[in-house]
Write a protein that holds these residues in place. Structure first.
Motif, PDB file in Angstrom:
ATOM      1  N   THR A 525      18.716  14.811   4.920  1.00  0.00           N
ATOM      2  CA  THR A 525      20.099  14.628   5.048  1.00  0.00           C
ATOM      3  C   THR A 525      20.980  15.766   4.451  1.00  0.00           C
ATOM      4  O   THR A 525      20.479  16.397   3.897  1.00  0.00           O
ATOM      5  CB  THR A 525      20.517  13.263   4.467  1.00  0.00           C
ATOM      6  OG1 THR A 525      20.329  13.353   3.013  1.00  0.00           O
ATOM      7  CG2 THR A 525      19.691  12.033   5.135  1.00  0.00           C
ATOM      8  N   LEU A 526      22.404  15.885   4.742  1.00  0.00           N
ATOM      9  CA  LEU A 526      23.274  16.850   4.106  1.00  0.00           C
ATOM     10  C   LEU A 526      23.470  16.492   2.728  1.00  0.00           C
ATOM     11  O   LEU A 526      23.608  15.243   2.635  1.00  0.00           O
ATOM     12  CB  LEU A 526      24.173  16.916   4.781  1.00  0.00           C
ATOM     13  CG  LEU A 526      24.188  17.720   6.409  1.00  0.00           C
ATOM     14  CD1 LEU A 526      25.563  17.716   6.805  1.00  0.00           C
ATOM     15  CD2 LEU A 526      23.463  18.954   6.236  1.00  0.00           C
ATOM     16  N   ALA A 527      23.579  17.175   1.884  1.00  0.00           N
ATOM     17  CA  ALA A 527      23.915  16.596   0.489  1.00  0.00           C
ATOM     18  C   ALA A 527      25.417  16.265   0.363  1.00  0.00           C
ATOM     19  O   ALA A 527      26.119  16.318   1.312  1.00  0.00           O
ATOM     20  CB  ALA A 527      23.755  18.050  -0.294  1.00  0.00           C
ATOM     21  N   PRO A 528      25.441  15.334  -0.518  1.00  0.00           N
ATOM     22  CA  PRO A 528      26.535  14.916  -0.615  1.00  0.00           C
ATOM     23  C   PRO A 528      27.859  15.346  -0.579  1.00  0.00           C
ATOM     24  O   PRO A 528      29.094  15.465  -0.117  1.00  0.00           O
ATOM     25  CB  PRO A 528      26.714  13.839  -1.982  1.00  0.00           C
ATOM     26  CG  PRO A 528      25.523  13.573  -2.265  1.00  0.00           C
ATOM     27  CD  PRO A 528      24.692  14.698  -1.449  1.00  0.00           C
ATOM     28  N   GLU A 529      27.764  16.820  -1.249  1.00  0.00           N
ATOM     29  CA  GLU A 529      29.087  17.668  -1.294  1.00  0.00           C
ATOM     30  C   GLU A 529      29.238  18.422   0.194  1.00  0.00           C
ATOM     31  O   GLU A 529      30.172  18.889   0.383  1.00  0.00           O
ATOM     32  CB  GLU A 529      28.835  18.994  -2.104  1.00  0.00           C
ATOM     33  CG  GLU A 529      27.357  19.670  -2.020  1.00  0.00           C
ATOM     34  CD  GLU A 529      26.154  19.047  -2.685  1.00  0.00           C
ATOM     35  OE1 GLU A 529      25.203  19.999  -2.991  1.00  0.00           O
ATOM     36  OE2 GLU A 529      26.152  17.879  -2.992  1.00  0.00           O
ATOM     37  N   ALA A 530      28.343  18.102   1.152  1.00  0.00           N
ATOM     38  CA  ALA A 530      28.577  18.667   2.385  1.00  0.00           C
ATOM     39  C   ALA A 530      28.962  17.722   3.457  1.00  0.00           C
ATOM     40  O   ALA A 530      28.625  17.941   4.587  1.00  0.00           O
ATOM     41  CB  ALA A 530      27.187  19.348   3.053  1.00  0.00           C
ATOM     42  N   LEU A 568      19.394  18.074   1.610  1.00  0.00           N
ATOM     43  CA  LEU A 568      18.897  16.950   0.466  1.00  0.00           C
ATOM     44  C   LEU A 568      17.615  16.420   1.389  1.00  0.00           C
ATOM     45  O   LEU A 568      17.620  15.992   2.421  1.00  0.00           O
ATOM     46  CB  LEU A 568      19.624  15.849   0.331  1.00  0.00           C
ATOM     47  CG  LEU A 568      19.220  14.853  -0.464  1.00  0.00           C
ATOM     48  CD1 LEU A 568      18.784  15.358  -2.120  1.00  0.00           C
ATOM     49  CD2 LEU A 568      20.051  13.430  -0.905  1.00  0.00           C
ATOM     50  N   VAL A 569      16.295  16.662   0.636  1.00  0.00           N
ATOM     51  CA  VAL A 569      14.994  16.489   1.158  1.00  0.00           C
ATOM     52  C   VAL A 569      14.649  15.260   0.329  1.00  0.00           C
ATOM     53  O   VAL A 569      14.461  15.544  -0.927  1.00  0.00           O
ATOM     54  CB  VAL A 569      14.038  17.550   1.297  1.00  0.00           C
ATOM     55  CG1 VAL A 569      12.670  17.095   1.829  1.00  0.00           C
ATOM     56  CG2 VAL A 569      14.624  18.599   2.153  1.00  0.00           C
ATOM     57  N   VAL A 570      13.970  14.096   1.111  1.00  0.00           N
ATOM     58  CA  VAL A 570      13.400  13.095  -0.035  1.00  0.00           C
ATOM     59  C   VAL A 570      11.957  12.694   0.625  1.00  0.00           C
ATOM     60  O   VAL A 570      11.814  12.824   2.150  1.00  0.00           O
ATOM     61  CB  VAL A 570      14.417  11.783   0.217  1.00  0.00           C
ATOM     62  CG1 VAL A 570      13.791  10.604  -0.543  1.00  0.00           C
ATOM     63  CG2 VAL A 570      15.872  12.027  -0.270  1.00  0.00           C
ATOM     64  N   ASP A 571      11.049  12.576  -0.174  1.00  0.00           N
ATOM     65  CA  ASP A 571       9.766  12.191   0.086  1.00  0.00           C
ATOM     66  C   ASP A 571       9.834  10.695   0.085  1.00  0.00           C
ATOM     67  O   ASP A 571      10.237   9.886  -0.363  1.00  0.00           O
ATOM     68  CB  ASP A 571       8.778  12.974  -0.584  1.00  0.00           C
ATOM     69  CG  ASP A 571       8.665  12.584  -2.131  1.00  0.00           C
ATOM     70  OD1 ASP A 571       9.478  11.418  -2.409  1.00  0.00           O
ATOM     71  OD2 ASP A 571       8.062  13.048  -2.969  1.00  0.00           O
ATOM     72  N   THR A 580      17.374  19.368  -3.445  1.00  0.00           N
ATOM     73  CA  THR A 580      18.366  20.001  -2.489  1.00  0.00           C
ATOM     74  C   THR A 580      18.072  21.489  -2.362  1.00  0.00           C
ATOM     75  O   THR A 580      17.901  22.173  -3.169  1.00  0.00           O
ATOM     76  CB  THR A 580      19.759  19.848  -3.162  1.00  0.00           C
ATOM     77  OG1 THR A 580      20.030  18.235  -3.324  1.00  0.00           O
ATOM     78  CG2 THR A 580      20.747  20.284  -2.297  1.00  0.00           C
ATOM     79  N   GLY A 581      17.986  22.013  -1.057  1.00  0.00           N
ATOM     80  CA  GLY A 581      17.985  23.372  -0.834  1.00  0.00           C
ATOM     81  C   GLY A 581      19.088  23.785   0.014  1.00  0.00           C
ATOM     82  O   GLY A 581      19.774  22.998   0.630  1.00  0.00           O
ATOM     83  N   THR A 582      19.374  25.144   0.037  1.00  0.00           N
ATOM     84  CA  THR A 582      20.441  25.524   0.659  1.00  0.00           C
ATOM     85  C   THR A 582      20.024  26.586   1.803  1.00  0.00           C
ATOM     86  O   THR A 582      19.295  27.351   1.768  1.00  0.00           O
ATOM     87  CB  THR A 582      21.216  26.654  -0.391  1.00  0.00           C
ATOM     88  OG1 THR A 582      21.672  25.583  -1.430  1.00  0.00           O
ATOM     89  CG2 THR A 582      22.336  27.137   0.251  1.00  0.00           C
ATOM     90  N   LEU A 583      20.760  26.351   3.017  1.00  0.00           N
ATOM     91  CA  LEU A 583      20.606  27.171   4.173  1.00  0.00           C
ATOM     92  C   LEU A 583      21.731  27.960   4.235  1.00  0.00           C
ATOM     93  O   LEU A 583      22.782  27.549   4.264  1.00  0.00           O
ATOM     94  CB  LEU A 583      20.504  26.283   5.278  1.00  0.00           C
ATOM     95  CG  LEU A 583      20.350  26.871   6.607  1.00  0.00           C
ATOM     96  CD1 LEU A 583      19.365  27.952   6.942  1.00  0.00           C
ATOM     97  CD2 LEU A 583      20.640  25.919   8.002  1.00  0.00           C
ATOM     98  N   THR A 584      21.390  29.622   4.099  1.00  0.00           N
ATOM     99  CA  THR A 584      22.481  30.504   4.273  1.00  0.00           C
ATOM    100  C   THR A 584      22.942  30.801   5.933  1.00  0.00           C
ATOM    101  O   THR A 584      21.948  31.090   6.448  1.00  0.00           O
ATOM    102  CB  THR A 584      21.825  31.748   3.716  1.00  0.00           C
ATOM    103  OG1 THR A 584      21.847  31.370   2.064  1.00  0.00           O
ATOM    104  CG2 THR A 584      23.199  32.818   3.514  1.00  0.00           C
ATOM    105  N   ILE A 585      23.988  30.595   6.291  1.00  0.00           N
ATOM    106  CA  ILE A 585      24.241  30.839   7.656  1.00  0.00           C
ATOM    107  C   ILE A 585      25.251  32.011   7.587  1.00  0.00           C
ATOM    108  O   ILE A 585      26.446  31.780   7.177  1.00  0.00           O
ATOM    109  CB  ILE A 585      24.789  29.666   8.313  1.00  0.00           C
ATOM    110  CG1 ILE A 585      23.833  28.446   8.275  1.00  0.00           C
ATOM    111  CG2 ILE A 585      25.160  29.848   9.585  1.00  0.00           C
ATOM    112  CD1 ILE A 585      24.344  27.111   8.738  1.00  0.00           C
ATOM    113  N   ARG A 586      25.019  33.054   8.424  1.00  0.00           N
ATOM    114  CA  ARG A 586      25.681  34.396   8.503  1.00  0.00           C
ATOM    115  C   ARG A 586      26.371  34.366   9.890  1.00  0.00           C
ATOM    116  O   ARG A 586      25.718  34.058  10.743  1.00  0.00           O
ATOM    117  CB  ARG A 586      24.895  35.543   8.358  1.00  0.00           C
ATOM    118  CG  ARG A 586      24.339  35.296   6.742  1.00  0.00           C
ATOM    119  CD  ARG A 586      23.562  36.803   6.534  1.00  0.00           C
ATOM    120  NE  ARG A 586      22.958  36.804   5.265  1.00  0.00           N
ATOM    121  CZ  ARG A 586      23.626  36.905   4.078  1.00  0.00           C
ATOM    122  NH1 ARG A 586      24.963  37.264   3.988  1.00  0.00           N
ATOM    123  NH2 ARG A 586      22.928  36.846   2.923  1.00  0.00           N
TER     124      ARG A 586
END
Length: 805
Positions: A525-530, A568-571, A580-586
């Motif tokens: 899922t997307l993190a709450p801040e997103a 956000l990744v949950v097992d 939470t990991g960040t995807l950088t989009i240019r």
């Protein structure tokens, strides 16, 4: 008796020859009449009778004649002989004149030597009839033969001996063994002198011989090699067909009886006893037994086997091919405490059995082997032998992993102590209770660091630590969910400015260091801040991956060129962990086909075209090139300065060092300072005070001009620095005109002593100029320590003044 028979045979032979000659003579007389001539003779009688010259028949002479008188052979006669002695008879050829003699008048021929038919069977001679008066041939020379008449004087001989034959034992009667043959030198065409018959002289109980062929055959059917393996048989050969008076010869024939497998193997003993320790490893030989066999060769080849079931399980029997012995070895570990004595039935049988003799009985035999097991002190044994234990990685220190059990197999049943071989557990992750064998954790476990541990547990007798057993134990660390999932890589994605909604940008996957038994299941899922993000959307594909899509129409990289999308990744737990990991989009500029052309971020472009490792390698290469250039320039400069130092004389190098201490203040003879002053000859620079020589001040000035330009150190504080300036200017001009230096500026240093010292210089340099005005009288006021120095310089000054005057 033998001599009488021999005389009788000679008499009969002579009578036979005489009758034969008389018959031949009568035949010639009756048919042809007296005076038979040679056919074809040109002389013809009045009655029409053809003239015949020679009159004789074939001559015979008996061999081995032993009489004292010459033996009459025969008579040659010519029909022209009228008996008046006018004809002379002569013979020539083999033995003429030696063996055979002729009466010249009568033509009678006699043999004077003993002849042997076996050496020569006949003699060829020629006869002549000559006129005694004129010695002319009356008859043509004619050839005739004297044949040696055979008598039985040679016994049969076996020329091919010695004879050796063989026959298999138990062969039937009449089995052919071999053939012998004797030869007789007598004439086989005359009488029975060469007719040989055979007979057995010795050994007729077991063998016979064919009288005509000489074939030896068996006479009995029970020849037994084990009873007698060879026979000596004497065979006799007799001529005259075996009649009385015949001669004989004999030979010995060796007949070997060959073996057949007619004897079964037999054990000499019905029971054998052996002993062996219970710790003997599998394959250890216990002992050997052997069955005897009266046969020889391959008929004694044995095979052995264990007949009883217990022996088959515990022991193995093999055959030694060289000695034909049964080798009994251990096939299964022995245990004194379980069974002390083992009884084994071993059977021996022939490998090659002759079917002709199977009715003689069974060709096998059995014996009993008793094996006694000897007790030894054995180390403890682990029971049960399971070597796998499991423990969860979140187990507390001191938690019990499992229990190992070992027992003393001996009857004494000594207590057992346990330990861990620390070479297999250097970090002491596990401990063991020495009495109970309980294995407990000694440190906090981490499956992600080490999922398996292999340790060795020792069990030893409490009162004898040398009796040690080892058991390998594998401990598996069970996983618990103590690591959150993480993005597989630091994802970076690029999207075109003209992207459309719903376009796939990036597929996301994660990694988790845990290994749950039911497998991984991740939720994205997307993190709450997103949550208020209107640019991109995240779709969980349900296969532990997620997809990022665009959510709007078009982007403007001038307004914003980079977007950071937290995910956000949950097992699946338990307990469920997340990260939470960040995807950088240019945002990038693309062509009409959608290929990325450029992005605003320089670092992004560089990273896509050149890796950090390549950049580091490039910088290292540049640095090496710079260092090489500097090193080359330094070497050239050093070479240049070296050449300059050789051309220019530096006054600082002209320092004379001597090592003479002297004898103190009262020693006036220790060293003469005039010797130090005279080391340099300054006559070249004494020309004047300031005139200078040619070229002075120029770049090619000589050293004397440079030395005159040097300052003279005096007590006066007023110094003229123009001298230094002139000196430096000359050196600069000299360096500028030197073509060997590089075409760029150089930095040169010139150093001289200063004038800050309150005490004037005592250097002998001041003596270079004869115009020196230095006064050393002040040295007298320095005290008694400098008295010797003051006297030395005062004396030197006086000498100079005297020279000038």
């Amino acid at each position: 008796m033998a001599k009488g028979l021999q005389g009788f045979s000679w008499t009969m032979l002579l009578l036979f020859c005489a009758i034969q000659e008389l018959g031949a003579w009568a035949m010639h007389t009756a048919v042809e009449g007296p005076g038979l001539g040679q056919p074809g003779d040109p002389a013809l009688l009045a009655g029409g009778r053809v003239k015949r010259g020679w009159v004789w028949n074939q001559f015979f002479v008996v061999e081995e004649y032993t009489g004292t008188e010459p033996l009459y052979v025969g008579k040659i006669h010519s029909d022209s002989d009228e008996g008046d002695g006018s004809i002379k008879y002569t013979i020539s050829g083999e033995g003429a004149g030696t063996i055979f003699l002729i009466d010249e008048i009568t033509g009678d021929i006699h043999a004077t030597e003993r002849l042997d038919r076996e050496q020569k069977t006949f003699y060829t001679l020629r006869a002549q009839a000559r006129d005694r008066q004129t010695d002319q041939l009356l008859e043509p020379e004619s050839e005739f033969i004297i044949k040696v008449q055979d008598i039985n004087d040679s016994e049969p001989r076996f020329l091919e001996g010695p004879y050796i034959g063989s026959v298999a034992e138990l062969s039937p009667i009449g089995t052919s063994v071999m053939q012998v043959m004797a030869s007789d030198a007598d004439d086989p065409t005359y009488g029975s002198s060469a007719r040989v018959v055979y007979s057995v002289l010795e050994g007729e109980q077991h063998f016979t011989v064919d009288s005509k062929t000489g074939v030896i055959r068996t006479a009995v059917a029970d020849l037994d090699r084990e009873t007698q393996d060879r026979y000596e048989v004497v065979i006799r050969a007799t001529d005259m067909a075996g009649q009385l008076g015949g001669l004989s010869g004999s030979t010995t024939v060796t007949i070997v009886v060959t073996d057949v497998n007619d004897n079964p193997p037999r054990f000499p003993q019905k029971m054998y006893q052996f002993s062996i320790v219970e710790t003997a490893p599998v394959g250890t030989a216990i002992g050997r037994v052997k069955a005897e066999d009266s046969d020889v060769g391959e008929n004694t080849d044995m095979t052995y086997q264990v007949k009883d079931e217990e022996g088959v399980e515990m022991f193995k029997v093999t055959t030694d091919s060289n000695t034909q012995e049964a080798v009994i070895t251990v096939q299964k570990p022995l245990d004194y405490e379980s069974k002390k004595v083992h009884t084994v039935v071993v059977e021996a049988l022939n490998k090659f059995v002759d079917p002709r003799f199977v009715d003689l009985g069974t060709f096998r035999d059995q014996t009993i082997v008793r094996v006694s097991v000897l007790d030894v002190d054995e180390p403890p044994e682990f029971r049960p032998p399971s070597n796998l234990m499991e423990v969860q990685e979140d187990a507390h220190v001191g938690s019990v992993v499992g229990v190992v059990t070992a027992l003393d197999p001996d009857t004494a049943n000594h207590p057992v102590r346990y330990a861990i071989d620390r070479s297999t557990d250097v970090e002491r992750i596990f401990d063991i209770d020495a009495n109970t064998g309980a294995i407990v954790t000694g440190k906090v476990l981490d499956r992600e660091t080490a999922g398996w541990h292999n340790i060795t547990v020792l069990a030893m007798e409490a009162d004898n630590h040398s009796q040690v057993s080892r058991a390998s134990l594998r401990i598996r660390i069970l996983d618990v969910n103590d690591n959150p999932p993480e993005l597989a890589t630091p994802y970076e994605a690029a999207v075109c400015e003209d992207a459309k909604p719903g376009q796939l940008i990036q597929t996301i996957s994660v990694v988790d260091r845990d290994e749950p038994q039911s497998g991984h299941r991740f939720y994205f899922t997307l993190a709450p801040e997103a949550t208020n993000n209107h640019h991109f959307s995240l779709l969980d594909i349900k296969d532990n991956t997620a997809a990022v899509h665009t959510q709007r129409m078009g982007f403007n990289r001038q307004e914003q060129d980079v977007y950071l999308l937290p995910i956000l990744v949950v097992d699946s737990g338990p307990p469920a962990l997340s990260s939470t990991g960040t995807l950088t989009i240019r945002i990038c500029s693309c062509d009409s086909t959608g290929a990325i052309q450029s992005c605003n971020s320089t670092a992004y472009v560089v990273s896509a075209t050149l890796s950090p490792g390549a950049l580091i390698a490039l910088l290292v290469c540049v640095l090496i090139l710079v260092v090489l250039v500097l090193l080359i320039l330094t070497l050239k400069r050093h070479h240049k300065s070296h050449l300059t130092s050789e051309d220019d004389e530096d006054m600082r190098d002209n320092v004379i060092k001597y090592n003479d201490e002297g004898g103190g203040e009262q020693d006036t003879e220790a060293y003469d300072m005039s010797a130090l002053r005279s080391l340099y000859d300054f006559s070249e620079i004494k020309g004047g005070d300031g005139g200078g020589g040619p070229g002075e001040g120029g770049p090619g000035g000589n050293p004397s001009s440079e030395l005159r330009a040097l300052p003279q150190w005096v007590q006066s504080p007023d110094l003229d620095f123009s001298v230094f300036r002139d000196y430096i200017c000359r050196k600069v001009e000299q360096a500028d005109e030197d073509l060997s230096v590089p075409p760029y500026d150089s930095f040169q240093t010139y150093a001289f002593e200063g004038s800050d010292s309150p005490v004037p210089s005592l250097s002998s340099i001041n003596t270079w100029s004869s115009a020196s005005e230095q006064d050393f009288s002040y040295l007298g006021g320095w005290g008694p320590r400098f008295r010797q120095l003051a006297a030395l310089y005062a004396g030197r000054r006086g000498e100079e003044d005297a020279e000038e005057s």
